[in-house]
Scaffold this motif. Structure first.
Motif, short mmCIF file in Angstrom:
data_model
loop_
_atom_site.label_atom_id
_atom_site.label_comp_id
_atom_site.label_asym_id
_atom_site.label_seq_id
_atom_site.Cartn_x
_atom_site.Cartn_y
_atom_site.Cartn_z
N ALA A 162 4.48 -8.65 -10.67
CA ALA A 162 3.45 -9.10 -9.73
C ALA A 162 3.66 -10.56 -9.34
O ALA A 162 3.44 -10.93 -8.17
CB ALA A 162 2.07 -8.91 -10.36
N PHE A 163 4.07 -11.38 -10.28
CA PHE A 163 4.34 -12.79 -10.00
C PHE A 163 5.46 -12.93 -8.97
O PHE A 163 5.32 -13.65 -7.97
CB PHE A 163 4.71 -13.51 -11.30
N PHE A 164 6.55 -12.24 -9.19
CA PHE A 164 7.73 -12.36 -8.33
C PHE A 164 7.48 -11.74 -6.96
O PHE A 164 7.68 -12.37 -5.92
CB PHE A 164 8.91 -11.68 -9.02
N VAL A 165 7.03 -10.49 -6.97
CA VAL A 165 6.79 -9.79 -5.71
C VAL A 165 5.69 -10.48 -4.91
O VAL A 165 5.78 -10.60 -3.67
CB VAL A 165 6.44 -8.31 -5.96
N LYS A 248 2.21 -0.53 -6.80
CA LYS A 248 2.16 0.20 -5.53
C LYS A 248 0.75 0.22 -4.96
O LYS A 248 0.55 0.19 -3.73
CB LYS A 248 2.67 1.62 -5.74
N ASN A 249 -0.25 0.27 -5.84
CA ASN A 249 -1.64 0.36 -5.41
C ASN A 249 -2.36 -0.99 -5.41
O ASN A 249 -3.57 -1.04 -5.18
CB ASN A 249 -2.38 1.33 -6.33
N ASP A 250 -1.64 -2.07 -5.64
CA ASP A 250 -2.24 -3.40 -5.66
C ASP A 250 -2.63 -3.81 -4.24
O ASP A 250 -1.77 -3.97 -3.37
CB ASP A 250 -1.23 -4.41 -6.23
N ARG A 252 -3.40 -6.54 -3.01
CA ARG A 252 -2.87 -7.84 -2.58
C ARG A 252 -1.50 -7.71 -1.92
O ARG A 252 -1.07 -8.61 -1.19
CB ARG A 252 -2.79 -8.78 -3.78
N LEU A 253 -0.82 -6.59 -2.17
CA LEU A 253 0.51 -6.39 -1.60
C LEU A 253 0.46 -5.56 -0.32
O LEU A 253 1.50 -5.30 0.29
CB LEU A 253 1.43 -5.71 -2.63
N HIS A 254 -0.73 -5.12 0.06
CA HIS A 254 -0.95 -4.46 1.36
C HIS A 254 0.02 -3.31 1.62
O HIS A 254 0.52 -3.12 2.74
CB HIS A 254 -0.85 -5.49 2.50
N GLY A 255 0.31 -2.55 0.57
CA GLY A 255 1.16 -1.37 0.74
C GLY A 255 2.63 -1.66 0.92
O GLY A 255 3.41 -0.75 1.23
#
Length: 313
Positions: A162-165, A248-250, A252-255
């Motif tokens: 999550a930190f990197f992505v 995948k479902n986070d 914050r990453l908007h899909g």
């Protein structure tokens, strides 16, 4: 069939990118950023990423998905790297601030169309696994898995991802990320096999030819390969359920984060070179699936949907 270029040396990548831009072919050429572990980098045979970059000539005839416009791949993967920060070898951790600062500079200077990630498998094996199960004996595969869960390792790997992505996504919200699961190991306790074509890399690998699982679960689970396979299967399913699926479902990453499920595709012993790595033919089979999903992530102009002339030599 269009060809692709995989350039691990950054100066070469920069030169090729500039050349494509000058020739006005960049708008038709997929530019892919790759970071990962040995599934992207093992030198023992053509690995997963090698087959994506350079499909076999017969793939097109067999209808295997191809990059319609070739591709330019920025490759910084290394065998043995872990996802989460580690104390013993901090320079072999992918998702750290230091590595992020280095790679983010490149990621923001060029118009990448996708980021491919291969990470997490090394975080659960080798000496870490042995220490996590130290002093335990007579366990069932489920009990051994629960002992791993209790260490918080899945949380550590998920947080590192999550930190990197997240940092990459904030820099370029439009770029998709594609990771992958690992398939279920079968040759528990087996080390890498060397053939005539890969003897030259033996000196480079030194102690990294395994086994990484078998010796570290022997005290807890014994030498029963069936129990070893069951435990490894639980680890991989846990990695999917507790790391990849939450990402995948986070929201914050908007899909933008997705993964390719490669579980169960290599069910035979002959598909594997050692505990953790498929054979060249095994990687080839997985690459066809991975490549098809990657093509779906690309803009239409770069996926082969609009042109069919080769662009990268």
């Amino acid at each position: 069939m269009p060809q692709s270029s995989a350039l691990s040396q950054r100066g070469q990548f920069r030169a090729m990118y500039k050349g494509l831009k000058d020739e006005r072919r960049l708008d038709r050429t997929p530019v892919i950023f790759c970071e990962g572990d040995s599934w992207f980098s093992t030198p023992l045979a053509m690995n997963l990423l090698d087959w994506i970059v350079s499909p076999a000539p017969e793939d097109e005839e067999r209808g295997v998905p191809q990059f319609g416009q070739g591709g330019l791949f920025f490759r910084v993967e290394r065998s043995g790297d872990q996802a989460a920060p580690q104390r013993e070898h901090p320079d072999r951790s992918m998702f750290t601030q230091e590595n992020l600062d280095d790679l983010l500079g490149w990621f923001t200077k060029f118009d990448f169309d996708a980021v491919l990630l291969s990470a997490g498998g090394n975080d659960f094996v080798d000496t870490w696994l042995g220490n996590a199960l130290k002093g335990r004996s007579g366990l069932t595969p489920q009990e051994a898995f629960e002992a791993i869960e209790a260490t918080g390792r899945f949380d550590q790997v998920r947080d590192a991802y999550a930190f990197f992505v997240g940092a990459f996504h904030r820099a370029r919200p439009d770029v998709p990320f594609l990771a992958h699961t690992y398939d279920y190991p079968r040759l528990i306790g087996s080390r890498a096999e060397f053939g005539l074509r890969n003897l030259g890399v033996a000196a480079l690998l030194k102690k990294s030819i395994g086994p990484w699982i078998g010796p570290n679960i022997r005290q807890a689970l014994g030498d029963d390969i069936v129990k070893g396979r069951a435990f490894a299967r639980l680890l991989i399913d846990g990695f999917v359920d507790q790391v990849l699926e939450p990402l995948k479902n986070d929201p914050r990453l908007h899909g933008r984060f997705d993964y390719v499920d490669l579980r169960g595709l290599l069910p035979d012993d002959a598909d594997w070179n050692d505990e953790m790595h498929p054979t060249e033919a095994g990687f080839h089979r997985l690459a066809g699936v991975f490549r098809g999903r990657l093509i779906q992530k690309l803009p239409a102009a770069k996926s082969g949907a609009e042109h069919d002339d080769p662009v990268v030599g």
